[in-house]
Design an enzyme around this catalytic site. Sequence first.
Site, short mmCIF file in Angstrom:
data_model
loop_
_atom_site.label_atom_id
_atom_site.label_comp_id
_atom_site.label_asym_id
_atom_site.label_seq_id
_atom_site.Cartn_x
_atom_site.Cartn_y
_atom_site.Cartn_z
N SER A 91 38.68 44.45 35.31
CA SER A 91 38.01 43.44 36.15
C SER A 91 37.00 42.65 35.36
CB SER A 91 37.26 44.08 37.32
OG SER A 91 37.77 45.29 37.68
N GLU A 135 44.50 37.47 39.17
CA GLU A 135 43.73 36.64 38.26
C GLU A 135 44.28 36.90 36.86
OE1 GLU A 135 39.00 35.70 38.40
OE2 GLU A 135 39.52 37.77 38.02
N ASN A 177 34.75 37.61 39.97
CA ASN A 177 33.53 38.43 39.92
C ASN A 177 32.31 37.64 39.45
OD1 ASN A 177 34.43 40.84 41.03
ND2 ASN A 177 35.42 41.42 39.12
#
Lengths: 244, 286
Positions: free
Chosen positions: B120, B153, B191
Amino acid sequence: MAIQNVLILGENTVGRAIGDMMSQAGLSCEVANRAALADQDLAPVDLVIDALPEPTAEKTLSLEQIGRRLPERTILATLATSFGLTGLASSSRRPDRFVGLHFQPPAPDTRLIQIVRGLDTSETTIAACRELVASLGRTAIVVKDSPGLVYQRVTAAVMNEAIYVLWYGLASREEIDSMMKYGANFPMGPLEMADSLGLDVLLDTLEELCRVIGPEHRPCPLLRQMVSAGHLGKKTGKGFYDYS
Amino acid sequence: MTVERISVIGAGLMGHGIAQVCAQAGYQVVMRDLSEELVNKGLERIRKFLSDGVHKGKVSQADADSTLGRILATTSLEEAARDTDLIIEAIVEDMEQKKQLFRELDRLCAPHVIFASNTSYLSITEMAAVTGRPDRFIGMHWFNPPQLMRLIEIPRGQDTSEETVATIVELAKRLGKVPAVCSDSPGFIVNRLLQPFYNEAMSLLEEGVASAQDIDTALKAGGGFRMGPLELRDFVGLDTALRGTEVIYNALRHDKFKPRQCLIRLVKAGHYGRKTGRGFYTYGQE
């Protein structure tokens, strides 16, 4: 105190929309011009909502005049969203009975009403406003007089960062928006959101946040450029996307 | 290049879901974890998800069976590296462990095999650099739960080739997902943009502008957000939230990403949100 009788000052779109909302909820409500105020019987009025445009010297003066004429118990509310409610409250000479009301657009379909507490707003005033919002069937939150209140501040920060990401070339506008919609469950992509809000409005909000809260809100240079170019979003037909 | 066989390394929270989505789309999948126990736990989660789907009428029994039939579970990295076109890595978020894994895989896999990391926030470029195939190395960041969240993503590393990007974009579409490509930069896009979302909410709380509940209500009632920023942080876990924020802040060094004091204090107190019963909110004994 239960609010029954409302006077809205400002015969404009927002003023009328809020008036409709009040009338539909069974409140006695009148929308009037400031000029007509002299002929008004203010004795029965529980709440005056000032729906005039953003603060100006003229507005301050008029609030002072209105404040002087209102019955003792009457609450005076303003729609002003920018930081400075406390200053207006002070000039109204009834700072404890002075409050901000922010109707989340589009009125009259507003779901959220932010009740804005000035430095000297009393608990009684807040309680009366909470009751009013409940009788309108809307959701109320209570916030301190602060730039951007809650909703506008959080979303402005995200929109600004999205514009930075675009400016740095880290992803395309479509990709940025689809990432937030499908990866973070946003109801709308941040760039689409900015175009709907109006890029000039976003820039004003960020400038005020930057001035009052801190430099972490510095508007992205790309946003300034867009505003300078007259690309203000949906309302001008061009923003991050083309609407023509 | 067309991907036909996929190996997912890690059968945990993300790995098992990724393996399931790939198998459901018709791919032959190898799912690998370190022990029999971990592998079986992953398989059990997939079985449960599929049987719930059958009960709800969303998946046919035949589809559920054939999906499971396409997943080969193993503890052998050699088996996962053999006869595959794509490695999707979904192990713990630890750069050293990921580098170690990719070094081994680089030795074991055929030259054409693409490596994708589900990280992430760790750097794709840094991981790619320990392999001899930085052009065939890419990010493939799925969202939790992978079976339901539509976005993938796709951060491209410094040396990722156009062909690799095109292959993964095409694959994401065939998996029924929405691909979005971005640069390899700290926190990627989602994020990174969520940091101001959470941080402003926390600043508002620290400044006493509104209560936690009112802040969340503002976003939900005011703009149609499904969850407010503070309840979302509690949901994910404040310890995890703080770690992610620190990585982005340490890389970008800007105050807008700086972890807020109220978050740091809650984590120090051991209040991690839902999982400990307390965070920005207090949760009943369930």
